[in-house]
Structures are given as structure tokens and as C-alpha cells.
Motif scaffolding. Structure first.
Motif, PDB file in Angstrom:
ATOM      1  N   ARG A  17      -5.976  11.849   2.446  1.00 14.76           N
ATOM      2  CA  ARG A  17      -7.314  12.420   2.288  1.00 14.76           C
ATOM      3  C   ARG A  17      -7.369  13.490   1.214  1.00 14.76           C
ATOM      4  N   ALA A  18      -6.210  14.061   0.893  1.00 15.11           N
ATOM      5  CA  ALA A  18      -6.146  15.053  -0.178  1.00 15.11           C
ATOM      6  C   ALA A  18      -5.956  14.410  -1.547  1.00 15.11           C
ATOM      7  N   MET A  19      -5.774  13.104  -1.593  1.00 21.56           N
ATOM      8  CA  MET A  19      -5.567  12.393  -2.858  1.00 21.56           C
ATOM      9  C   MET A  19      -6.891  11.921  -3.426  1.00 21.56           C
ATOM     10  N   ALA A  20      -6.951  11.806  -4.729  1.00 23.13           N
ATOM     11  CA  ALA A  20      -8.177  11.396  -5.407  1.00 23.13           C
ATOM     12  C   ALA A  20      -8.428   9.905  -5.226  1.00 23.13           C
ATOM     13  N   ASP A  21      -9.695   9.501  -5.310  1.00 17.58           N
ATOM     14  CA  ASP A  21     -10.055   8.090  -5.298  1.00 17.58           C
ATOM     15  C   ASP A  21      -9.387   7.380  -6.472  1.00 17.58           C
ATOM     16  N   ASN A  22      -9.025   6.115  -6.259  1.00 16.35           N
ATOM     17  CA  ASN A  22      -8.525   5.253  -7.343  1.00 16.35           C
ATOM     18  C   ASN A  22      -7.376   5.911  -8.121  1.00 16.35           C
ATOM     19  N   SER A  23      -6.423   6.480  -7.401  1.00 19.56           N
ATOM     20  CA  SER A  23      -5.380   7.264  -8.067  1.00 19.56           C
ATOM     21  C   SER A  23      -3.992   6.638  -8.020  1.00 19.56           C
ATOM     22  N   VAL A  24      -3.794   5.557  -7.261  1.00 24.21           N
ATOM     23  CA  VAL A  24      -2.485   4.912  -7.211  1.00 24.21           C
ATOM     24  C   VAL A  24      -2.622   3.436  -7.577  1.00 24.21           C
ATOM     25  N   ASP A  25      -1.520   2.875  -8.082  1.00 23.94           N
ATOM     26  CA  ASP A  25      -1.545   1.496  -8.573  1.00 23.94           C
ATOM     27  C   ASP A  25      -1.155   0.469  -7.519  1.00 23.94           C
ATOM     28  N   SER A  26      -0.312   0.866  -6.570  1.00 24.28           N
ATOM     29  CA  SER A  26       0.140  -0.081  -5.550  1.00 24.28           C
ATOM     30  C   SER A  26       0.559   0.674  -4.307  1.00 24.28           C
ATOM     31  N   ILE A  27       0.563  -0.041  -3.176  1.00 28.44           N
ATOM     32  CA  ILE A  27       1.060   0.499  -1.913  1.00 28.44           C
ATOM     33  C   ILE A  27       1.992  -0.532  -1.308  1.00 28.44           C
ATOM     34  N   VAL A  28       3.247  -0.139  -1.102  1.00 24.24           N
ATOM     35  CA  VAL A  28       4.244  -0.992  -0.446  1.00 24.24           C
ATOM     36  C   VAL A  28       4.792  -0.187   0.721  1.00 24.24           C
ATOM     37  N   THR A  29       4.603  -0.690   1.946  1.00 23.76           N
ATOM     38  CA  THR A  29       4.909   0.143   3.109  1.00 23.76           C
ATOM     39  C   THR A  29       5.385  -0.683   4.297  1.00 23.76           C
ATOM     40  N   LEU A 102      -7.271   1.938   0.918  1.00 22.72           N
ATOM     41  CA  LEU A 102      -8.263   1.283   0.061  1.00 22.72           C
ATOM     42  C   LEU A 102      -8.886   2.297  -0.898  1.00 22.72           C
ATOM     43  N   ARG A 103      -9.198   3.477  -0.393  1.00 20.83           N
ATOM     44  CA  ARG A 103      -9.878   4.490  -1.210  1.00 20.83           C
ATOM     45  C   ARG A 103      -8.990   4.978  -2.348  1.00 20.83           C
ATOM     46  N   VAL A 104      -7.703   5.222  -2.076  1.00 23.55           N
ATOM     47  CA  VAL A 104      -6.841   5.804  -3.106  1.00 23.55           C
ATOM     48  C   VAL A 104      -6.319   4.763  -4.091  1.00 23.55           C
ATOM     49  N   LEU A 105      -6.350   3.480  -3.726  1.00 24.86           N
ATOM     50  CA  LEU A 105      -5.916   2.425  -4.636  1.00 24.86           C
ATOM     51  C   LEU A 105      -6.928   2.221  -5.756  1.00 24.86           C
ATOM     52  N   LYS A 106      -6.425   1.920  -6.938  1.00 23.03           N
ATOM     53  CA  LYS A 106      -7.314   1.527  -8.028  1.00 23.03           C
ATOM     54  C   LYS A 106      -7.911   0.153  -7.732  1.00 23.03           C
ATOM     55  N   PRO A 107      -9.080  -0.154  -8.274  1.00 24.28           N
ATOM     56  CA  PRO A 107      -9.626  -1.507  -8.095  1.00 24.28           C
ATOM     57  C   PRO A 107      -8.608  -2.561  -8.533  1.00 24.28           C
ATOM     58  N   GLY A 108      -8.418  -3.547  -7.697  1.00 23.38           N
ATOM     59  CA  GLY A 108      -7.433  -4.585  -7.989  1.00 23.38           C
ATOM     60  C   GLY A 108      -6.029  -4.245  -7.540  1.00 23.38           C
ATOM     61  N   GLY A 109      -5.819  -3.026  -7.042  1.00 25.53           N
ATOM     62  CA  GLY A 109      -4.496  -2.637  -6.578  1.00 25.53           C
ATOM     63  C   GLY A 109      -4.088  -3.418  -5.341  1.00 25.53           C
ATOM     64  N   HIS A 110      -2.802  -3.702  -5.225  1.00 23.71           N
ATOM     65  CA  HIS A 110      -2.290  -4.491  -4.098  1.00 23.71           C
ATOM     66  C   HIS A 110      -1.681  -3.591  -3.015  1.00 23.71           C
ATOM     67  N   LEU A 111      -1.835  -4.029  -1.784  1.00 23.08           N
ATOM     68  CA  LEU A 111      -1.176  -3.450  -0.625  1.00 23.08           C
ATOM     69  C   LEU A 111      -0.243  -4.498  -0.038  1.00 23.08           C
ATOM     70  N   LEU A 112       1.037  -4.156   0.090  1.00 22.43           N
ATOM     71  CA  LEU A 112       2.012  -5.007   0.775  1.00 22.43           C
ATOM     72  C   LEU A 112       2.479  -4.255   2.006  1.00 22.43           C
ATOM     73  N   SER A 113       2.268  -4.845   3.176  1.00 25.35           N
ATOM     74  CA  SER A 113       2.574  -4.159   4.428  1.00 25.35           C
ATOM     75  C   SER A 113       3.371  -5.061   5.361  1.00 25.35           C
ATOM     76  N   HIS A 188      -7.779  -1.050 -15.636  1.00 27.50           N
ATOM     77  CA  HIS A 188      -7.008  -0.279 -14.654  1.00 27.50           C
ATOM     78  C   HIS A 188      -5.514  -0.611 -14.630  1.00 27.50           C
ATOM     79  N   GLY A 189      -5.124  -1.741 -15.214  1.00 28.61           N
ATOM     80  CA  GLY A 189      -3.727  -2.159 -15.149  1.00 28.61           C
ATOM     81  C   GLY A 189      -3.373  -2.876 -13.867  1.00 28.61           C
ATOM     82  N   THR A 190      -4.346  -3.086 -12.993  1.00 34.78           N
ATOM     83  CA  THR A 190      -4.112  -3.680 -11.680  1.00 34.78           C
ATOM     84  C   THR A 190      -4.948  -4.943 -11.493  1.00 34.78           C
TER      85      THR A 190
END
Length: 443
Positions: A17-29, A102-113, A188-190
């Protein structure tokens, strides 16, 4: 670009919640599975305590959600509860963290969970309800699982309650975007997958593009009018050859299956050429197809999708379960943050030597997944960092990394592993630079 990392100790929701919108390229968790794994608090009690705390707060408090008024029903999320209420609770827990992802990912960014086989469906629905589009499911299959079965006795001897676990599913999801994939990648690179960087090294003979007569190779009974046009056939065969050359040089197209290379798993794959063989016929084929099966030119269009391998296991990326060396690397060297042990040292705030996290993922596996979905030099996030395998892999791959972990002991282990890998990568980079500088002297 030099890899770097930022670690947050505490609740991942508060950190995100402290991170900016659209600020990361990917999430792998690798989040909690909701099955009370080995009685660990992070897969049960911690979720319940947080839910109880949030329920006690006024609706306008930050703990109740970014907009207030939201009270989690995740009090049962950490229990493997087969009741509808229990499963809805776990799904709500997933929805909660996936919404922030979803909020912190850039548009088109992938989530792998990652997920457990028993609760994957609720995690996937929670991710989808957060606003993601489910793109695929990756399966990591392995031969070292142990059945957690209650075996019956007496007249029911030989009966049990569980199968041997042999896979872990990974949900592949993507944040929606308004434009085309090409436009989004440019902006965006994503939005796309790094196919060539994740191709699987092929084995066996090369698949040719035509026969010696100059006619296009085709299974019996399969024909198109252009196949009788020599000029068209020549262009077609040149395209096939070019694509096959690329597949031969770079490897096979990455698949949504990963295996651990163990004998028991490799033995499950047929040894026939499989997809390299003709894919149309009227008789049942070795790969299970029967009747007319048409690929409408995809053999020629998609480089590496079909390859003349010997042994089907060669078609897939393989990664074994975490080795002892991988698990403890960075925790077996003396330093200010370690206490002297026999072969492994105690990390500050831990009661055992080395990496005692129970669900450590292999660095090679996390590196492969990061490379698949993260732009070169991009920022990767892991909200449930654990002992830091994703961060360690990010350092190896040259990405920036943001990790969240609420357990101080695991945070200390993760930091040590990540710092060790970062130092190793810096050393490797110096050696590469030195080698490049020496090349002109011997050219």
C-alpha cells in the motif's frame, strides 16, 4: 544494469500500500497455501490474528483496506477447511493480496503464484476476481514427494487417504491493458513473455524443411494447392528451415510444464519422437492422437514448437527440488550477522543453523520464471518472500528486487542469501568484464 534489492519486514499488504501504482514489472511469489503446512503460523495463525485485528478496527482505519469499510473474512484462511466457509475465507485472503498486486504492477505485468493442488482453484479465482486475466497454469512435476496418508489397518489394510504429491501448480496471470501487446511492450516493457531467453536446449536430430525432390514435406493424405507450385514450395521450405535453425540454435519453445529430471519422472515420458512425428492420420498415434489432427501450418510457423528430440522429457525445462547447497548458500560463511556453528552458522534471530524455512524453492526455478516474465533490468516483487529464493534468483538474473516478509528470522535468512548472491554476481560481472577487455589482445 546492476541488480539491487529492497526488503520490507512486516505485513506485505502494508508494504504494497506504500508503493506507487504501476511501479513493478513482475511478481513471482510462493504465498501461504491455506493448508496449515507443518503447523507454521504464516500458513494459519498469523492470517487469523490479522483478520481478528482488522475486524476489531473501525471501518475507516487503514487496516480495513485502502478505501476503508472492507473487513476481511480470512479468520479461517489458514486452515485447510473443506467447508464452503473455509474455502471462501482462503479465497478472500487471496483476493486481498492479489488486489494490491494488481495495483502496483504495470499494465501487462505478469503474476506467477505457486499453490497447493488442494487449494489452487480458490487462489486462482481470488486472483481473477482481483482483476487479473488468467493466462496459463504451469506445472512443476517432481518425483520426491511423500504421501501424507492415514493408512487404515485391519480388514481395510491397504487403504489410505492421500495420493503421493508429484506436482505444484503455478498460476500465470496478467494485468489487463488497453492497447495491443506490441504497443504496451513499447510503452511499459511488459505484456509479453521472453520466449527466446527461456527456450529449452534441444537434443536429437534436426527437423528438416523438405525432401531432396524440392517438394514440401507433408504427411500422407495432407495437401494444399500451393504444394504443387515450385516457387511457393521453395519459399515455404526456406521459412521452415529458418525456423528450425532458430529452434536448433536457441532451443525448444518453453512449455507450461517443468520437471525435476528425476528417473521416476523422466520414465513417465515416452521415448518416441512424439510431436516431431506426423500429426495427422487415421490410426491412433504414439502420442495419443487419433483421427485427423491438423495444426494448420503451426509446425512451420512456430520455431521450436516441434522438434525431433529423442525422449519427450527433452521438450521441457527441468529443475530439481532445492539442494542442500542452494538452501544454505550464504549461510555457511562467517560474518558479523552469523554465530559460529559446526558447518552452518546461526543467523540472527533464528534457533537453528542455516536455512530452516520448510518450503524453499530452487533458485534455478525462480530464476527461470523471473526471466520468463520480467523485462531486462526490470523490477520484480515477491510479497511472500520467505527465505529469499526469488530475491536470490533476481540478483543472479540482473533484476531489481522488492521483497516482503513478516517473520524476522526468515527475513535475516533471506537477506543473507540475497547479499551472498549479489556479491557473487558482482564478482562474475568483474570476471566477464576482464575477459571482454582481454579479447582484443588475442583477436
Amino acid at each position: 544494469m546492476k541488480p539491487s534489492y529492497t526488503l520490507h519486514l512486516g505485513d506485505c499488504l502494508e508494504a504494497m500500500r506504500a508503493m506507487a501504482d504501476n511501479s513493478v514489472d513482475s511478481i513471482v511469489t510462493d504465498p501461504p497455501y491455506g493448508i496449515r503446512f507443518m503447523g507454521k503460523s504464516w500458513d494459519g495463525a498469523d492470517i487469523e490474528e490479522r483478520a481478528a485485528y482488522r475486524s476489531s478496527m473501525p471501518s475507516h482505519a487503514a487496516a480495513c483496506g485502502a478505501t476503508g469499510g472492507h473487513r476481511s473474512v480470512a479468520a479461517e484462511a489458514g486452515k485447510y477447511d473443506l467447508t464452503p466457509a473455509g474455502m471462501r475465507a482462503f479465497q478472500a485472503f487471496t483476493l486481498e493480496w492479489a488486489t494490491e498486486c494488481l495495483r502496483v504492477l504495470k499494465p501487462g505485468g505478469h503474476l506467477l503464484s505457486f499453490a497447493a493442488a488442494r487449494t489452487y482453484h480458490h487462489m486462482a479465482v481470488g486472483i481473477e476476481m482481483a482483476g487479473f486475466e488468467i493466462r496459463d497454469q504451469i506445472m512443476w512435476v517432481f518425483g520426491s514427494g511423500f504421501p501424507k496418508s492415514h493408512n487404515l489397518k485391519g480388514e481395510h489394510d491397504g487403504w489410505g487417504t492421500a495420493l503421493k504429491p508429484a506436482h505444484e501448480p503455478v498460476c500465470m496471470a496478467r494485468k489487463p491493458f488497453a492497447s495491443t501487446v506490441a504497443a504496451n511492450v513499447a510503452l511499459h516493457g511488459t505484456g509479453a513473455l521472453n520466449i527466446d531467453a527461456c527456450r529449452v536446449t534441444p537434443t536429437g536430430e534436426r527437423l528438416g524443411g523438405g525432401d531432396e525432390s524440392g517438394k514440401s514435406a507433408k504427411p500422407e493424405g495432407w495437401a494444399r494447392p500451393w504444394m504443387d507450385d515450385p516457387d511457393h514450395v521453395a519459399k515455404h521450405n526456406a521459412k521452415v528451415t529458418a525456423n528450425v535453425d532458430k529452434a536448433t540454435q536457441l532451443g525448444r519453445w518453453p512449455a507450461n510444464l517443468i520437471h525435476d529430471g528425476s528417473d521416476v519422472i523422466v520414465a513417465m515420458f515416452p521415448t518416441e519422437a512424439g510431436a516431431a512425428a506426423p500429426v495427422m492420420g487415421t490410426e491412433p498415434t504414439a502420442n495419443g492422437f487419433s483421427g485427423p489432427v491438423k495444426y494448420s501450418g503451426m509446425r512451420e510457423r512456430v520455431a521450436g514448437a516441434f522438434h525431433n528430440d529423442n525422449g519427450s522429457a527433452a521438450r521441457f525445462f527441468y529443475c530439481a527440488k532445492t539442494s542442500r547447497a542452494d538452501r544454505h548458500e550464504g549461510l555457511d560463511n562467517p560474518g558479523a550477522q552469523f554465530k559460529q556453528g559446526n558447518t552452518l552458522r546461526k543467523v540472527a534471530l533464528t534457533d537453528t543453523k542455516g536455512n530452516n524455512h520448510p518450503t524453499v524453492k530452487p533458485t534455478d526455478l525462480m530464476a527461470y520464471l523471473l526471466r520468463l516474465v520480467t523485462p531486462v533490468g526490470g523490477i520484480a516483487l515477491d510479497p511472500f518472500m520467505g527465505s529469499g529464493s526469488t530475491g536470490k534468483a533476481a540478483m543472479r538474473e540482473g533484476f531489481k528486487f522488492i521483497g516482503c516478509e513478516q517473520d524476522p528470522a526468515y527475513m535475516a535468512i533471506a537477506r543473507a542469501r540475497i547479499e551472498h548472491e549479489l556479491a557473487a554476481e558482482e564478482l562474475r560481472q568483474k570476471e566477464r568484464t576482464k575477459a571482454e577487455q582481454q579479447l582484443p589482445l588475442f583477436a
